[in-house]
Design an enzyme around this catalytic site. Sequence first.
Site, PDB file in Angstrom:
ATOM      1  CE  LYS A   1      -5.985  -1.837   5.543  1.00 41.79           C
ATOM      2  NZ  LYS A   1      -5.085  -0.844   5.044  1.00 41.79           N
TER       3      LYS A   1
ATOM      4  CD  GLU B   1      -2.684   0.855   2.446  1.00 43.29           C
ATOM      5  OE1 GLU B   1      -3.241   0.067   2.923  1.00 43.29           O
ATOM      6  OE2 GLU B   1      -3.486   1.995   2.804  1.00 43.29           O
TER       7      GLU B   1
END
Length: 450
Positions: free
Chosen positions: A282, A86
């Site tokens: 998360k 990411e």
Amino acid sequence: MKQKEIITSFSKLSKEEKLQIISNYFTNSGEFLTELKGYHHPDPKKQKLFDEFSENTLTNYFIPYGIAPNFIIDGKVYHIPMVIEESSVVAAASNSAKFWTEKGGFHTEIISTEKIGQVHFIWHGNKEKLKTLMPDLKENLLFRTKHITSNMEQRGGGIIDIELVDMSDKMDDYYQLKASFNTVDSMGANFINSCLEEFATGLKEFLKTSPYFTEDEKRVEIIMSILSNYTPNCLIKVWVECELDELDNIDDELTGEEFAWKFEKAVRIAQIDVHRATTHNKGIFNGIDAVALATGNDFRAIEASGHTFASKDGRYRSLTDIEIKNNRFKYTLTVPLALGTVGGLTSLHPLVKKSLELLDNPDAKDLMRFAAATGLANNFGALKSLVTKGIQKGHMKMHLLNILNKFGADASEKQKAKKWFEDKKVTVKAVYEFLEKLRSHASGHSEVYS
Ligand code: MEV
């Protein structure tokens, strides 16, 4: 793509045969083979090592290996290796590390380092008798696992305790042998599971040979013997703290104190709303998982444990807590982290070895400190953006290169795009239009975009 059919004994085929079979499903099988083989390591010995980490390996799957520099953790500087796909995670961790470096850095406390394993069994017998005989059974089980535990004991670990858990109110005749372990610097899965399987055999023999049990009581059905990935007693606390006025420069429109209280509300929302809590946590695991991967640890186990721990009060909530008192801001993450620095991939994967070297060859406790600090850094970075300028600005800036790559931008187009979007909102549409214009009217627009 051609229709798939069942492939028999796939695992028994050679790697080349597997590649051929799978490539045949592609309309352009040659292109598929070239693409996959393009990711093979040039050194065949290293490639073989990677192939053997798993089964049915066709190639390597690249994920960026980056560094979040300048973490101060318990007064010492570390540059943290992170493996993650990411785009904004390493940048967010790095920014937070820098922010807290000037305010004393990250502080940690290891609360406990115990792991759990269970033998689940069904037994129709007099439970009081079994409870009374538990000290004998325990002694027997500790003795018969000596061949497994002696090495671990030399390293300072071993079996801590074994208890009988009566679960017959939840399922008829269901009991557990629940054992706790200290696996020192290893994650310890193989050690724990080997002990548990030995406990299961020992339990069967103990019941069979003990004169205190009736014929019926000599029979036991072992359902399974396996470690628990829930490790609430392998726990670390990490926190950052500062004076409220040290938060003054975060946002043009908020004083440090205003920022702190807005941040506090964001944390409280993650404590009371399960949808927000999931995203909040998360963000913590963005950092923790990336460190786990870079150091060869099992990130699925760590995540599973973290999420269960987040539900320990009967409702899923944030893993972080906040305190604003006496003009001070204190932000804390408490998370179970069963990590290892020996065993598993740690001595095999060449990049894992380099990660550990870069971290000064930490023991498991130190690695817990680094992973937890990175998790808190990522979460702090996310909340800091969320309660001020919003997440998308930074996120899309970091994503700009991905979008440019998607549209096949060359080096000069990338350079122009980076400059152009410095003070503009990045969206897929905006980047597409930028490239369209740049490409179709290169000369006419060069002034605008250069
Ligand atoms: C994105 O990977 C993580 C965040 O959504 C975390 C959060 O919302 O706290 C930004």
